[in-house]
Design an enzyme around this catalytic site. Structure first.
Site, mmCIF file in Angstrom:
data_model
loop_
_atom_site.group_PDB
_atom_site.id
_atom_site.type_symbol
_atom_site.label_atom_id
_atom_site.label_comp_id
_atom_site.label_asym_id
_atom_site.label_seq_id
_atom_site.Cartn_x
_atom_site.Cartn_y
_atom_site.Cartn_z
ATOM 1 N N ASP A 163 10.030 7.168 1.894
ATOM 2 C CA ASP A 163 9.409 5.909 1.489
ATOM 3 C C ASP A 163 10.471 4.917 1.014
ATOM 4 O OD1 ASP A 163 6.986 7.108 1.973
ATOM 5 O OD2 ASP A 163 6.613 7.590 -0.143
ATOM 6 N N ASP A 192 8.934 7.591 7.138
ATOM 7 C CA ASP A 192 7.569 7.745 6.660
ATOM 8 C C ASP A 192 6.965 6.376 6.377
ATOM 9 O OD1 ASP A 192 5.170 8.769 5.857
ATOM 10 O OD2 ASP A 192 5.881 9.594 3.971
ATOM 11 N N ASP A 196 4.322 3.053 -0.855
ATOM 12 C CA ASP A 196 3.289 4.044 -1.155
ATOM 13 C C ASP A 196 2.987 4.109 -2.640
ATOM 14 O OD1 ASP A 196 2.965 4.730 1.463
ATOM 15 O OD2 ASP A 196 3.588 6.810 1.245
ATOM 16 N N ARG A 245 -1.716 1.587 8.521
ATOM 17 C CA ARG A 245 -1.593 1.574 7.060
ATOM 18 C C ARG A 245 -1.019 0.243 6.558
ATOM 19 N NH1 ARG A 245 0.490 7.709 5.460
ATOM 20 N NH2 ARG A 245 -0.977 8.815 6.826
#
Length: 517
Positions: A163, A192, A196, A245
């Site tokens: 991340d 990734d 987040d 996302r």
């Protein structure tokens, strides 16, 4: 036929290079308080607000080890600190440092078990190359004007679980602003996510930032059983060449407005497992399934208004696929507790392109589609007016217009009522569910108001620390300050006026919210 990911990536990188060449904004080196004072908005401004290290010592760091050393050299883990970062931070110059006020690691910038810190890029810029920023069990954190790129979870080198910026485990009040977060592919290439939030992360704002060239933009909640994270604002961000996302929301409440989405290749805002999101005045271009519940039948909810869907395609309804389009409609309402200004969606591509990302001089929209550079910020907080004391009367002369009016608010503690603030009885009161919240007085017809009086119960006198008085019709802030008491402002005609408690020393009790012409 959809282009290959490699082709799309090359095209996006070329577009990015052209945009960077055309940019004229310069990075600003800011005095210590200007890194955080008065800037945080959205949900980061709730729950007591987010100021980072404002008012603390300012240090300069050119390596990751120096960042860790600055954290570890504080008197305590909560001593305010502003870290100005310049240069490239990577694995070669980032080592663990030990100390009583820090908890650091070799493979990431670790903001762990700390509070009251600002990390801001200055001078020629701050680039975190293949090295992620990890926020864990921390609060009151500001991250501004930084680039984080190519952080991997597999391959070499790895950092931060892949991340760019990751938050987890009881994190609250974080403002990330004017950041550029980018990868060079998706999970197959070792990357990734870009942004987040997991495991009880709350009161976060992501503003004026760029997220691009990644398989995953970001999420709130790492699994369908992790629904503890909530209260996240996304505004004036550019999402470019993201597969999915943008963001993914599991439970909780989010607000996304005035963002520019380009090339969302598989899906965009994915509200699921009971999440609620308000989606306003965003511009979606050349994208697929920009809003809905995807990859699950655990549905989420959305309230939509003012969005532009430019060359957006929608898949069919089916098992584990529930797009909001092709004609998105609201399926819930989402109450937003703070004031904000909306740029019309039609101008969002222009204003976001001109302001978002690191190295843009911290430029923002003026609320009318025009970029502006913020003016200089004082190096120390401006003094606040003291709460009036004797011989100032406890209430102004005239008629208390709250008596007989209506009332509502953001929430209330058990056993309390919004109506208790307009009944003329100091023994009854309204309390928010926590230390912050808002209560409103409203009328059936426009009413002129120039003064409000906030009267706490005798048992909680002095509990309220910071507040704002807001025009409930327009969202404009009429006055702000500290401590309960009487406050005046230019005479305003409105149908609703709101008192927002943004900071307190406990659970406040408002006995009366008086209004006068």
């Amino acid at each position: 036929m959809r282009r290959s990911r490699a082709t799309r990536l090359r095209a996006a990188l070329a577009t990015t290079a052209l945009a960077a060449a055309a940019a004229t904004g310069a990075v600003l080196s800011m005095p210590e308080a200007s890194a955080a004072t008065g800037g945080a908005d959205g949900y980061a401004a709730q729950n007591g607000g987010t100021t980072g290290g404002a008012g603390g010592q300012t240090v300069r760091a050119t390596t990751g080890t120096q960042i860790h050393q600055a954290l570890c050299s504080r008197a305590s883990s909560s001593t305010p600190l502003v870290i100005e970062v310049e240069g490239t931070i990577d694995h070669g110059n980032t080592s663990k440092v030990s100390g009583g006020s820090c908890n650091t690691a070799d493979d990431k910038i670790e903001l762990k078990d700390i509070s009251n810190v600002t990390l801001v890029g200055v001078g020629g810029g701050a680039v975190f190359d293949q090295l992620g920023i990890h926020v864990r069990n921390s609060s009151n954190i500001v991250i501004r004007n930084v680039t984080v790129r190519n952080v991997k979870k597999s391959g070499s080198p790895t950092s931060n679980g892949g991340d760019a910026i990751g938050m987890e485990t009881d994190v609250h009040n974080v403002w990330v602003d004017h950041a550029t977060l980018e990868a060079s592919g998706g999970e197959a290439e070792g990357y990734d996510s870009l942004f987040d939030l997991k495991d009880n992360t709350r009161y976060v704002t992501l503003s004026y930032s760029v997220l691009r060239n990644s398989g995953r933009g970001g999420l709130v909640g790492h699994s369908d059983s992790d629904v503890s994270s909530s209260f996240v604002t996304y505004h004036h961000n550019l999402y470019q060449n993201i597969d999915s996302r943008a963001p993914l929301l599991r439970g909780g409440t989010a607000h996304t407005y005035d963002n520019y989405f380009v090339s969302l290749n598989k899906s965009g805002i994915n509200s699921r497992v009971g999440a609620h999101v308000k989606v306003e005045n965003n511009y979606f271009r050349d994208s697929k399934d920009v809003l809905g519940t995807f990859y699950t039948d655990e549905l989420g909810y959305w309230q939509v208004s003012g969005n532009v869907y430019d060359n957006v395609t929608w898949s069919a309804e089916g098992a584990e696929n529930h797009p909001a389009g092709p004609d998105p409609k609201s399926n819930t309402t989402v109450a937003i507790p703070y004031a904000y200004s909306l740029d019309p969606a039609a101008c969002v591509p222009g204003v976001v392109t001109a302001t978002a990302g690191a190295g843009r001089g911290l430029r923002v929209s003026d609320g009318s589609c025009s970029p502006q550079t913020p003016g200089p910020t004082p190096t120390s907080p401006a003094p606040t007016s003291p709460v009036p004391t004797s011989p100032t009367p406890t209430r102004p002369a005239g008629t208390n217009l709250s008596i007989g009016a209506g009332s509502d608010g953001s929430g209330k503690a058990s056993g309390t009522s919004y109506g208790n603030v307009r009944d003329g009885d100091l023994s009854t009161y309204w309390s928010p569910a926590g230390s912050t919240g808002s209560v409103s007085i409203k009328w059936g017809s426009p009413t002129a108001v120039s003064t409000v009086g906030i009267r706490e119960t005798a048992a909680t006198s002095g509990t309220i620390r910071s507040w704002r008085v807001v025009n409930g019709d327009t969202g404009a802030v009429l006055a702000s300050g500290s401590g309960a008491g009487v406050v005046g402002f230019p005479r305003t005609t409105l149908g609703k006026i709101t008192y927002e408690i943004t900071g307190s020393a406990g659970t406040p009790q408002v006995a009366e919210f008086e209004t006068y012409a």
